[in-house]
Scaffold this motif. Structure first.
Motif, PDB file in Angstrom:
ATOM      1  N   ILE A   1      89.422  31.748  37.221  1.00 42.80           N
ATOM      2  CA  ILE A   1      89.463  32.613  36.044  1.00 42.80           C
ATOM      3  C   ILE A   1      90.838  33.267  35.951  1.00 42.80           C
ATOM      4  N   LEU A   2      91.103  33.930  34.805  1.00 41.60           N
ATOM      5  CA  LEU A   2      92.305  34.739  34.627  1.00 41.60           C
ATOM      6  C   LEU A   2      91.993  36.151  35.087  1.00 41.60           C
ATOM      7  N   ALA A   3      92.696  36.646  36.113  1.00 44.56           N
ATOM      8  CA  ALA A   3      92.422  37.975  36.635  1.00 44.56           C
ATOM      9  C   ALA A   3      93.602  38.446  37.474  1.00 44.56           C
ATOM     10  N   ASP A   4      93.587  39.763  37.791  1.00 50.48           N
ATOM     11  CA  ASP A   4      94.588  40.359  38.687  1.00 50.48           C
ATOM     12  C   ASP A   4      94.051  40.213  40.112  1.00 50.48           C
ATOM     13  N   PRO A   5      94.696  39.434  40.979  1.00 51.48           N
ATOM     14  CA  PRO A   5      94.145  39.205  42.325  1.00 51.48           C
ATOM     15  C   PRO A   5      94.048  40.483  43.138  1.00 51.48           C
ATOM     16  N   TYR A   6      95.039  41.388  42.987  1.00 51.65           N
ATOM     17  CA  TYR A   6      94.998  42.637  43.760  1.00 51.65           C
ATOM     18  C   TYR A   6      93.764  43.461  43.371  1.00 51.65           C
ATOM     19  N   GLN A   7      93.541  43.583  42.052  1.00 51.73           N
ATOM     20  CA  GLN A   7      92.387  44.372  41.605  1.00 51.73           C
ATOM     21  C   GLN A   7      91.060  43.691  41.989  1.00 51.73           C
ATOM     22  N   MET A   8      91.028  42.352  41.968  1.00 48.61           N
ATOM     23  CA  MET A   8      89.805  41.671  42.392  1.00 48.61           C
ATOM     24  C   MET A   8      89.510  41.943  43.866  1.00 48.61           C
TER      25      MET A   8
ATOM     26  N   HIS B   1      89.104  43.778  32.652  1.00 52.12           N
ATOM     27  CA  HIS B   1      89.060  42.319  32.645  1.00 52.12           C
ATOM     28  C   HIS B   1      88.045  41.762  31.629  1.00 52.12           C
ATOM     29  N   ASN B   2      87.603  42.626  30.724  1.00 51.50           N
ATOM     30  CA  ASN B   2      86.578  42.192  29.753  1.00 51.50           C
ATOM     31  C   ASN B   2      85.346  41.632  30.470  1.00 51.50           C
ATOM     32  N   ALA B   3      85.048  42.175  31.626  1.00 48.93           N
ATOM     33  CA  ALA B   3      83.929  41.719  32.441  1.00 48.93           C
ATOM     34  C   ALA B   3      82.903  42.838  32.557  1.00 48.93           C
ATOM     35  N   ARG B   4      81.721  42.470  33.089  1.00 49.15           N
ATOM     36  CA  ARG B   4      80.632  43.444  33.242  1.00 49.15           C
ATOM     37  C   ARG B   4      80.129  43.437  34.675  1.00 49.15           C
ATOM     38  N   ILE B   5      79.539  44.565  35.068  1.00 51.48           N
ATOM     39  CA  ILE B   5      78.880  44.650  36.373  1.00 51.48           C
ATOM     40  C   ILE B   5      77.483  45.206  36.154  1.00 51.48           C
TER      41      ILE B   5
ATOM     42  N   GLY C   1      66.859  46.947  49.253  1.00 52.67           N
ATOM     43  CA  GLY C   1      68.164  46.330  49.091  1.00 52.67           C
ATOM     44  C   GLY C   1      68.700  46.436  47.675  1.00 52.67           C
ATOM     45  N   THR C   2      69.946  45.986  47.504  1.00 50.63           N
ATOM     46  CA  THR C   2      70.644  46.112  46.231  1.00 50.63           C
ATOM     47  C   THR C   2      71.390  44.813  45.940  1.00 50.63           C
ATOM     48  N   THR C   3      71.451  44.449  44.654  1.00 50.79           N
ATOM     49  CA  THR C   3      72.215  43.288  44.214  1.00 50.79           C
ATOM     50  C   THR C   3      73.142  43.712  43.079  1.00 50.79           C
ATOM     51  N   PHE C   4      74.470  43.577  43.294  1.00 52.57           N
ATOM     52  CA  PHE C   4      75.459  43.775  42.247  1.00 52.57           C
ATOM     53  C   PHE C   4      75.853  42.401  41.717  1.00 52.57           C
ATOM     54  N   THR C   5      75.878  42.255  40.397  1.00 53.77           N
ATOM     55  CA  THR C   5      76.278  40.997  39.767  1.00 53.77           C
ATOM     56  C   THR C   5      77.503  41.238  38.900  1.00 53.77           C
ATOM     57  N   LEU C   6      78.589  40.499  39.182  1.00 53.94           N
ATOM     58  CA  LEU C   6      79.830  40.577  38.411  1.00 53.94           C
ATOM     59  C   LEU C   6      79.843  39.410  37.440  1.00 53.94           C
ATOM     60  N   ILE C   7      80.039  39.701  36.150  1.00 48.52           N
ATOM     61  CA  ILE C   7      79.986  38.676  35.107  1.00 48.52           C
ATOM     62  C   ILE C   7      81.348  38.618  34.434  1.00 48.52           C
ATOM     63  N   PHE C   8      82.080  37.514  34.649  1.00 47.87           N
ATOM     64  CA  PHE C   8      83.434  37.342  34.125  1.00 47.87           C
ATOM     65  C   PHE C   8      83.421  36.353  32.973  1.00 47.87           C
ATOM     66  N   PRO C   9      84.312  36.569  31.976  1.00 45.03           N
ATOM     67  CA  PRO C   9      84.487  35.530  30.949  1.00 45.03           C
ATOM     68  C   PRO C   9      85.149  34.308  31.565  1.00 45.03           C
ATOM     69  N   ARG C  10      84.745  33.141  31.107  1.00 44.31           N
ATOM     70  CA  ARG C  10      85.240  31.891  31.699  1.00 44.31           C
ATOM     71  C   ARG C  10      86.421  31.334  30.898  1.00 44.31           C
ATOM     72  N   ASN C  11      87.609  31.212  31.577  1.00 47.28           N
ATOM     73  CA  ASN C  11      88.807  30.621  30.980  1.00 47.28           C
ATOM     74  C   ASN C  11      89.187  31.296  29.667  1.00 47.28           C
ATOM     75  N   GLU C  12      89.145  32.637  29.681  1.00 46.79           N
ATOM     76  CA  GLU C  12      89.581  33.382  28.512  1.00 46.79           C
ATOM     77  C   GLU C  12      90.818  34.185  28.875  1.00 46.79           C
ATOM     78  N   THR C  13      91.755  34.284  27.979  1.00 47.44           N
ATOM     79  CA  THR C  13      92.964  35.088  28.205  1.00 47.44           C
ATOM     80  C   THR C  13      92.666  36.528  27.873  1.00 47.44           C
ATOM     81  N   LYS C  14      93.336  37.428  28.552  1.00 46.98           N
ATOM     82  CA  LYS C  14      93.105  38.856  28.360  1.00 46.98           C
ATOM     83  C   LYS C  14      94.065  39.398  27.324  1.00 46.98           C
ATOM     84  N   GLU C  15      93.516  40.112  26.362  1.00 48.77           N
ATOM     85  CA  GLU C  15      94.360  40.755  25.369  1.00 48.77           C
ATOM     86  C   GLU C  15      94.757  42.115  25.888  1.00 48.77           C
ATOM     87  N   ILE C  16      96.050  42.328  26.023  1.00 47.70           N
ATOM     88  CA  ILE C  16      96.567  43.585  26.582  1.00 47.70           C
ATOM     89  C   ILE C  16      97.151  44.423  25.453  1.00 47.70           C
TER      90      ILE C  16
END
Length: 636
Positions: free
Chosen positions: A524-531, A608-612, A621-636
């Motif tokens: 995906i398109l993302a900032d590796p440090y922030q990920m 990142h235009n993503a959701r958690i 127990g707990t489950t966190f789900t990260l939902i990222f857009p697939r192959n989309e460019t980020k508008e800054i």
């Protein structure tokens, strides 16, 4: 089942039951007569045998001239005598006389014979069989009983078996005193066999006759009763049924006339039905006009409306409520409003006084068909009467999702504003004193290195100072994060890199890590440090939730145009009332946390235009789900 069928069934069952009882009684009486006949025949034969035995016993036995084939009884003390004429006289005691008469009856009669039986037998021929042994035991325990009998099949033939006891009399002691008998003791009995084949055939023929008569009688009687009732009752009722079906089809122009020669009651019934038809026609016209007005008000309402009966069951609803719940009308009608809302989250906006007020005003959550919850405001109005004695309740429901989003956004903006101001103050007011404290603490550590008391408190001071630095840095990172630098990255590689940093910590705590990825969509398109920040924060939270021993599951999959990464632990979980607060700044369940980890994760995901999303249950127990857009460019 139609009325005709019910009446036929009722008549058939009634006649069958009554006649079956009568014929069963007659059959039982006939069988009893057969049995009594056999018993009486057995008694006569028994009394004859008993008479012969008494006669022989009174004379102490009888000597008969020995003929060819005459056997000497070896069990008698004086079995024979020889006369002066050199004739041999054989002793015949009562038992032997009984047996020889029985054998003679077998040859002459064939279907009736008898013999002696005793538990203390001398002659093996007198050994009792199973029936005779049971009879002797019965007489031993029931001394007042005089006979014992039953039907028994022997050699494929049916016999009536009869057994009567023989008690020791004074004249019997001559021979049987040596066996230990006393006067009055049960010595044995006479066992009688009478063939019951002819009786069985007669009984079967009687059964067949009775059954045939029963069936014929039931058929004839049922037909007579049915045709009589059909003419007097069924036919008029069928005419009224047809008329009722015409009314149901909203056809009111049909002939309605009582059948000729109808009874007074049937004629009155037809007249009452005719008057009812006219009344229904007038009432339907009025009801249609009222219903059209009522439905127009309900369907055109901008709010969701539900109407319930006195038991709280939904009987009507409008399209707006169906759209909110996303369910067809059939799934809602018949349910209670309480089944559609979350009763545990009701918050009254005005104090309800059930005994005095007919209106309740509260907020709660409406549960959609897919179990998603919608915040709603409800006005519950009681004691409404559309018709007399028919009380209903109105529920007006207003969708609060937009209002709640605006309120949440406003609160979040206020928090961010306060946090920004606070972080600026911290940068100016805390960093310089913290720097001075750290330097002075290092200086004191060098100067007082030999002081035991100082060395005891130094690690705690150093840890506290590092914690303050950590909080200040987290606050500043949250308030002034750097803009993400997007590039193509592989989420699996980022996750593996983060796991390298925490794996030792997890292994030391005996926490097992499992990875499961499906598909090849994790680029995906993302900032590796922030990920890395996102995954490290979620891994650390999972570690704190599991303490020692546990299972961390990391999984990924592709869904439509999104990439989903799940992080699941089996730790302490999150209580339902705390779920909505976990992304708030400074909120934490752990003593060592800053309360900013999940806030930073959510902020990065938004960039990142993503959701958690989070799914959790207390102690499960707990489950966190990260939902990222697939192959989309980020508008800054």
């Amino acid at each position: 089942m139609r009325l005709t069928g019910k009446i036929i069934l009722l008549i058939g069952l009634s006649t069958t039951v009554i006649l079956s009882i009568i014929f069963a009684i007659l059959t039982a009486h006939y069988n009893k007569q057969i049995e009594n006949t056999l018993v009486n025949n057995s008694r006569i034969l028994y009394n004859m045998v008993l008479t012969v035995r008494h006669w022989a016993s009174d004379y102490g036995g009888v000597f008969v001239k020995k003929q060819s084939g005459t056997k000497i009884n070896p069990f008698l003390p004086h079995p024979f005598l020889i006369t002066r004429q050199n004739d041999t006289l054989a002793m015949r005691n009562p038992a032997l006389i009984t047996r020889e008469i029985s054998e003679l009856s077998k040859k002459m009669i064939g279907d009736a014979f008898f013999h002696m039986a005793s538990k203390k037998y001398l002659n093996p021929a007198n050994k009792p069989d199973a029936f005779e042994d049971k009879a002797l035991t019965y007489f031993e325990t029931h001394k007042d009983k005089k006979e014992f009998y039953k039907f028994e099949r022997m050699n494929n033939k049916l016999y009536f078996r009869y057994f009567a006891p023989l008690y020791t009399e004074h004249s019997c002691l001559t021979c049987h005193a040596k066996q230990g008998y006393k006067e009055g003791d049960l010595r044995g009995g006479v066992s009688i066999h009478i063939s019951a084949e002819s009786f069985e055939r007669a009984r079967n023929e009687n059964k067949f006759f009775m059954l045939s008569s029963l069936i014929l009688t039931i058929v004839i009687l049922s037909m007579l009763l049915y045709f009589g009732m059909r003419r007097a009752i069924i036919k008029p009722i069928e005419n009224l049924t047809n008329a009722a079906e015409e009314l149901e089809a909203q056809n009111y122009n049909f002939p309605l006339k009582a059948p000729p020669r109808a009874s007074v009651e049937i004629y009155k019934l037809f007249e009452a039905f005719r008057r009812m038809r006219n009344s229904i026609l007038a009432s339907i016209s009025m009801a249609k006009n009222s219903e059209n007005k009522y439905r127009s008000l309900i369907e055109n309402s901008p709010e969701a409306i539900g109407i319930t009966d006195p038991k709280g069951i939904i009987i009507e609803t409008n399209r707006r409520l169906l759209d909110l719940i996303e369910a067809p009308r059939a799934d809602i009608l018949g349910k209670s409003v309480q089944d559609l809302i979350d009763k545990n989250t009701i918050k009254y906006l005005s104090e309800p006084v059930v005994s005095e007020s007919t209106v309740r005003h509260y907020e709660t959550y409406l549960i959609k068909k897919n179990r998603e919850k919608i915040p709603v405001e409800i006005f519950e109005i009681h004691d409404i009467f559309l018709v007399p004695k028919e009380q209903i309740t109105f529920f007006y429901m207003r969708d609060l999702r937009l209002r709640k989003k605006l309120e949440q956004y406003s609160i979040q903006m206020e928090k961010m504003l306060v946090l920004g101001e606070l972080s600026a103050g911290i940068a100016h007011e805390l960093r310089n004193p913290l720097f001075a404290l750290a330097n002075n603490l290092d200086y004191l550590n060098k100067e007082l290195k030999g002081q035991i008391k100082f060395q005891e408190i130094y690690p705690e001071l150093q840890t506290s100072l590092n914690q303050i630095h950590k909080i200040v840095s987290a606050v500043l990172d949250y308030a002034s994060p750097h803009q993400p630098e997007f590039r193509q990255i592989d989420l699996m590689q980022v996750i593996n890199k983060c796991l390298v940093l925490v794996r030792k910590k997890f292994e030391k705590a005996h926490i097992k890590i499992e990875q499961e990825f499906t598909g090849d969509c994790f680029s995906i398109l993302a900032d590796p440090y922030q990920m890395e920040q996102v995954f490290i924060n979620l891994f650390i939270n999972a570690f704190k939730a599991m303490h020692d021993h546990g299972h961390l599951r990391i999984f990924g999959y592709c869904k439509n145009s999104t990439v989903c990464i799940g992080i699941q632990d089996d730790g302490i979980g999150i209580a339902p009332e705390h779920i909505s607060r976990i992304f708030d700044p400074f909120y934490t369940q752990f003593k060592s946390g800053t309360g900013l980890g999940l806030s930073i994760v959510q902020k990065i995901m938004n960039q990142h235009n993503a959701r958690i999303t989070v799914k959790s249950a207390k102690d499960e127990g707990t489950t966190f789900t990260l939902i990222f857009p697939r192959n989309e460019t980020k508008e800054i």
